[in-house]
Design a protein around this motif. Structure first.
Motif, PDB file in Angstrom:
ATOM      1  N   ILE A 160       0.841  -1.205   0.000  1.00  0.00           N
ATOM      2  CA  ILE A 160       0.000   0.000   0.000  1.00  0.00           C
ATOM      3  C   ILE A 160       0.871   1.249   0.000  1.00  0.00           C
ATOM      4  O   ILE A 160       0.552   2.253  -0.635  1.00  0.00           O
ATOM      5  N   PHE A 161       2.006   1.171   0.687  1.00  0.00           N
ATOM      6  CA  PHE A 161       2.810   2.354   0.967  1.00  0.00           C
ATOM      7  C   PHE A 161       4.026   2.469   0.048  1.00  0.00           C
ATOM      8  O   PHE A 161       4.991   3.162   0.376  1.00  0.00           O
ATOM      9  N   GLU A 162       3.958   1.827  -1.100  1.00  0.00           N
ATOM     10  CA  GLU A 162       4.979   2.017  -2.119  1.00  0.00           C
ATOM     11  C   GLU A 162       4.606   3.191  -3.009  1.00  0.00           C
ATOM     12  O   GLU A 162       3.431   3.385  -3.334  1.00  0.00           O
ATOM     13  N   PRO A 163       5.578   4.008  -3.415  1.00  0.00           N
ATOM     14  CA  PRO A 163       5.272   5.168  -4.265  1.00  0.00           C
ATOM     15  C   PRO A 163       4.644   4.741  -5.590  1.00  0.00           C
ATOM     16  O   PRO A 163       5.125   3.835  -6.257  1.00  0.00           O
ATOM     17  N   ARG A 164       3.538   5.408  -5.950  1.00  0.00           N
ATOM     18  CA  ARG A 164       2.841   5.124  -7.209  1.00  0.00           C
ATOM     19  C   ARG A 164       2.202   6.407  -7.728  1.00  0.00           C
ATOM     20  O   ARG A 164       1.901   7.315  -6.955  1.00  0.00           O
ATOM     21  N   SER A 165       1.929   6.436  -9.002  1.00  0.00           N
ATOM     22  CA  SER A 165       1.118   7.501  -9.569  1.00  0.00           C
ATOM     23  C   SER A 165      -0.339   7.268  -9.169  1.00  0.00           C
ATOM     24  O   SER A 165      -0.713   6.181  -8.700  1.00  0.00           O
ATOM     25  N   GLN A 166      -1.179   8.267  -9.383  1.00  0.00           N
ATOM     26  CA  GLN A 166      -2.588   8.104  -9.031  1.00  0.00           C
ATOM     27  C   GLN A 166      -3.225   6.987  -9.840  1.00  0.00           C
ATOM     28  O   GLN A 166      -4.022   6.194  -9.301  1.00  0.00           O
ATOM     29  N   ALA A 167      -2.905   6.878 -11.110  1.00  0.00           N
ATOM     30  CA  ALA A 167      -3.451   5.795 -11.935  1.00  0.00           C
ATOM     31  C   ALA A 167      -2.997   4.433 -11.418  1.00  0.00           C
ATOM     32  O   ALA A 167      -3.781   3.472 -11.382  1.00  0.00           O
ATOM     33  N   GLU A 168      -1.751   4.355 -10.987  1.00  0.00           N
ATOM     34  CA  GLU A 168      -1.245   3.085 -10.442  1.00  0.00           C
ATOM     35  C   GLU A 168      -1.905   2.773  -9.104  1.00  0.00           C
ATOM     36  O   GLU A 168      -2.176   1.599  -8.803  1.00  0.00           O
ATOM     37  N   ARG A 169      -2.198   3.805  -8.319  1.00  0.00           N
ATOM     38  CA  ARG A 169      -2.896   3.569  -7.048  1.00  0.00           C
ATOM     39  C   ARG A 169      -4.314   3.060  -7.297  1.00  0.00           C
ATOM     40  O   ARG A 169      -4.818   2.192  -6.565  1.00  0.00           O
ATOM     41  N   ALA A 170      -4.973   3.575  -8.313  1.00  0.00           N
ATOM     42  CA  ALA A 170      -6.320   3.100  -8.655  1.00  0.00           C
ATOM     43  C   ALA A 170      -6.284   1.631  -9.063  1.00  0.00           C
ATOM     44  O   ALA A 170      -7.169   0.844  -8.678  1.00  0.00           O
ATOM     45  N   ALA A 171      -5.280   1.260  -9.825  1.00  0.00           N
ATOM     46  CA  ALA A 171      -5.144  -0.147 -10.242  1.00  0.00           C
ATOM     47  C   ALA A 171      -4.863  -1.041  -9.033  1.00  0.00           C
ATOM     48  O   ALA A 171      -5.388  -2.159  -8.931  1.00  0.00           O
ATOM     49  N   PHE A 172      -4.037  -0.552  -8.104  1.00  0.00           N
ATOM     50  CA  PHE A 172      -3.746  -1.321  -6.896  1.00  0.00           C
ATOM     51  C   PHE A 172      -5.008  -1.523  -6.070  1.00  0.00           C
ATOM     52  O   PHE A 172      -5.271  -2.621  -5.568  1.00  0.00           O
ATOM     53  N   LEU A 173      -5.818  -0.468  -5.916  1.00  0.00           N
ATOM     54  CA  LEU A 173      -7.048  -0.596  -5.138  1.00  0.00           C
ATOM     55  C   LEU A 173      -7.992  -1.611  -5.772  1.00  0.00           C
ATOM     56  O   LEU A 173      -8.660  -2.370  -5.058  1.00  0.00           O
ATOM     57  N   LYS A 174      -8.033  -1.657  -7.081  1.00  0.00           N
ATOM     58  CA  LYS A 174      -8.897  -2.632  -7.750  1.00  0.00           C
ATOM     59  C   LYS A 174      -8.479  -4.055  -7.389  1.00  0.00           C
ATOM     60  O   LYS A 174      -9.330  -4.922  -7.152  1.00  0.00           O
ATOM     61  N   ARG A 175      -7.167  -4.290  -7.317  1.00  0.00           N
ATOM     62  CA  ARG A 175      -6.685  -5.621  -6.918  1.00  0.00           C
ATOM     63  C   ARG A 175      -6.939  -5.859  -5.426  1.00  0.00           C
ATOM     64  O   ARG A 175      -7.271  -6.979  -5.021  1.00  0.00           O
ATOM     65  N   TRP A 176      -6.762  -4.818  -4.619  1.00  0.00           N
ATOM     66  CA  TRP A 176      -6.936  -4.939  -3.176  1.00  0.00           C
ATOM     67  C   TRP A 176      -8.384  -5.270  -2.809  1.00  0.00           C
ATOM     68  O   TRP A 176      -8.651  -6.044  -1.888  1.00  0.00           O
ATOM     69  N   ASN A 177      -9.324  -4.719  -3.535  1.00  0.00           N
ATOM     70  CA  ASN A 177     -10.733  -4.779  -3.173  1.00  0.00           C
ATOM     71  C   ASN A 177     -11.367  -6.105  -3.564  1.00  0.00           C
ATOM     72  O   ASN A 177     -12.361  -6.169  -4.286  1.00  0.00           O
ATOM     73  N   ASN A 178     -10.813  -7.193  -3.042  1.00  0.00           N
ATOM     74  CA  ASN A 178     -11.325  -8.526  -3.383  1.00  0.00           C
ATOM     75  C   ASN A 178     -12.515  -8.890  -2.485  1.00  0.00           C
ATOM     76  O   ASN A 178     -12.903  -8.137  -1.594  1.00  0.00           O
ATOM     77  N   LEU A 179     -13.073 -10.051  -2.729  1.00  0.00           N
ATOM     78  CA  LEU A 179     -14.273 -10.474  -2.008  1.00  0.00           C
ATOM     79  C   LEU A 179     -14.010 -10.587  -0.514  1.00  0.00           C
ATOM     80  O   LEU A 179     -14.845 -10.186   0.319  1.00  0.00           O
ATOM     81  N   ARG A 180     -12.856 -11.109  -0.117  1.00  0.00           N
ATOM     82  CA  ARG A 180     -12.558 -11.267   1.309  1.00  0.00           C
ATOM     83  C   ARG A 180     -12.453  -9.898   1.994  1.00  0.00           C
ATOM     84  O   ARG A 180     -12.920  -9.722   3.123  1.00  0.00           O
ATOM     85  N   TRP A 181     -11.832  -8.934   1.311  1.00  0.00           N
ATOM     86  CA  TRP A 181     -11.729  -7.589   1.879  1.00  0.00           C
ATOM     87  C   TRP A 181     -13.113  -6.964   2.034  1.00  0.00           C
ATOM     88  O   TRP A 181     -13.432  -6.388   3.074  1.00  0.00           O
ATOM     89  N   ARG A 182     -13.953  -7.087   1.016  1.00  0.00           N
ATOM     90  CA  ARG A 182     -15.291  -6.501   1.097  1.00  0.00           C
ATOM     91  C   ARG A 182     -16.103  -7.153   2.206  1.00  0.00           C
ATOM     92  O   ARG A 182     -16.866  -6.481   2.921  1.00  0.00           O
ATOM     93  N   SER A 183     -15.931  -8.446   2.387  1.00  0.00           N
ATOM     94  CA  SER A 183     -16.636  -9.142   3.473  1.00  0.00           C
ATOM     95  C   SER A 183     -16.138  -8.681   4.832  1.00  0.00           C
ATOM     96  O   SER A 183     -16.924  -8.499   5.776  1.00  0.00           O
ATOM     97  N   LEU A 184     -14.816  -8.470   4.948  1.00  0.00           N
ATOM     98  CA  LEU A 184     -14.246  -7.989   6.200  1.00  0.00           C
ATOM     99  C   LEU A 184     -14.790  -6.606   6.552  1.00  0.00           C
ATOM    100  O   LEU A 184     -15.135  -6.339   7.709  1.00  0.00           O
ATOM    101  N   LEU A 185     -14.881  -5.727   5.567  1.00  0.00           N
ATOM    102  CA  LEU A 185     -15.424  -4.395   5.817  1.00  0.00           C
ATOM    103  C   LEU A 185     -16.836  -4.477   6.384  1.00  0.00           C
ATOM    104  O   LEU A 185     -17.182  -3.788   7.349  1.00  0.00           O
ATOM    105  N   LYS A 186     -17.662  -5.313   5.771  1.00  0.00           N
ATOM    106  CA  LYS A 186     -19.059  -5.416   6.227  1.00  0.00           C
ATOM    107  C   LYS A 186     -19.147  -5.966   7.638  1.00  0.00           C
ATOM    108  O   LYS A 186     -19.993  -5.555   8.432  1.00  0.00           O
TER     109      LYS A 186
END
Length: 363
Positions: A160-186
């Motif tokens: 999460i804390f590696e330097p990235r451009s905004q576009a690269e951060r958006a791509a990282f969030l898409k990978r991060w936001n998996n089913l297990r993460w969404r379930s954990l949030l809920k």
């Protein structure tokens, strides 16, 4: 805190051992206030101490919780007798093998109640640091140690804390936001879980909608719109450390200035209404998110009391997380909203879970 919430929530133990509003945003919103009087919700004291950087004549910090007052008094006692590095160790913001010694030095000249409070927590301070012992910090600790590893590897969390451009951060969030993460949030950021383990259930009395859905929406602000590399609050939640960017009052360049101005800090054990009713005339207010916890009538009454205790041009700064609050309509002729100040600051607010920053000037 307010009189209304005092009757509903418990305040016997430390609720917040460190601050979870962005002090950079707060201090910039208030602006320089040389010779003025500023008032702050106390909590752990970090933002009241940061407000000393505005160069006021006085900062009045107010909290109805004896435990939170003890947090403030520990910082005030420690700041002038510990070096910057030692202060970070005592609070748990840096590794340490000597927190017991540092605690003893900090408590050497404090009042009996403060000394007794912290001596009962001595073992925990030595193990974790005084800035990690609040209910809210422990809530995030459970999340970080036991649940986050079920959704992502340690390597992915660190990424999460590696330097990235905004576009690269958006791509990282898409990978991060998996089913297990969404379930954990809920599960973990539900109203029931946060009420049981994080905030007091009474803090949600006026909330409508899903807490977990709100957190999910704000994740994009933290992961994409702003750079996680520079976010000490997100890094603490995910890793248990602030990383290279400390919250404002704990940066080394401010240590001596805050220490030199500690005699300008006045601590009030009571409610914000107590402070407002005591003949005070303030030039700026840090009101945290206290209005969310109030019913609309109580909010209007508290806001009017604050205006009555304000000098013309006094600035009110506060946050909304899930309950929309802004100047009551009945008081609108006495206030000038400042979206021109709040908007740019909210866009880079590192305390990402708040959905709105309000900045308003008393006429």
């Amino acid at each position: 805190m307010s009189t209304e919430i005092a009757a509903k929530a418990g305040f016997e133990a430390i609720r917040y051992a460190q601050l979870w509003e962005d002090a950079d945003v707060l201090v910039e919103a208030l602006g320089p206030r040389p010779g003025g009087t500023l008032v702050s919700i106390g909590s752990a004291g970090d933002n009241a101490l940061a407000m000393l950087l505005c160069d006021p004549a006085e900062v009045v910090t107010v909290d109805l919780s004896a435990a939170q007052v003890a947090c403030i008094r520990l910082r005030v006692a420690a700041w002038p007798v510990l070096s910057h590095g030692e202060l970070l160790e005592l609070l748990g913001f840096a590794p340490s093998q000597r927190r017991g010694e540092l605690l003893d030095r900090a408590l050497a000249d404090v009042d009996a109640d403060t000394a007794a409070f912290w001596q009962t927590l001595r073992t925990q301070v030595i193990a974790e640091g005084a800035g990690a012992l609040g209910k809210f910090e422990r809530y995030f600790g459970v999340f970080r140690r036991w649940l986050l590893p079920l959704t992502h590897s340690r390597r992915t969390v660190e990424a999460i804390f590696e330097p990235r451009s905004q576009a690269e951060r958006a791509a990282f969030l898409k990978r991060w936001n998996n089913l297990r993460w969404r379930s954990l949030l809920k599960l973990f950021f539900s109203r029931a879980a946060m009420g049981a383990f994080g905030r007091d259930p009474a803090f949600f009395d006026h909330v409508e909608g899903s807490v977990s859905d709100h957190v999910a929406r704000r994740i994009e602000h933290a992961f994409v719109a702003n750079d996680p590399v520079e976010n000490p609050y997100l890094r603490w939640i995910m890793t248990g450390t602030h990383g290279p960017t400390l919250p404002l009052p704990f940066r080394p360049e401010h240590h001596a200035t805050i220490a030199a101005r500690l005699d300008r800090l006045r601590i009030v054990h009571g409610t914000i209404e107590d402070a407002a009713a005591g003949g005070l005339k303030a030039d700026g207010w840090n009101l945290s998110d206290i209005f969310e916890y109030m019913s609309p009538p109580a909010f209007a009454a508290a806001y009017e009391g604050i205006l009555n205790a304000s000098n013309p041009g006094a600035r009110l700064v506060y946050w909304n997380m899930m309950v929309p609050r802004s100047v009551p309509e009945t008081l609108s002729d006495r206030v000038q909203p400042r979206p021109d100040v709040a908007g740019p600051l909210a866009a880079r607010d590192k305390a990402f879970f708040y959905r709105a920053l309000l900045v308003e000037d008393a006429r």
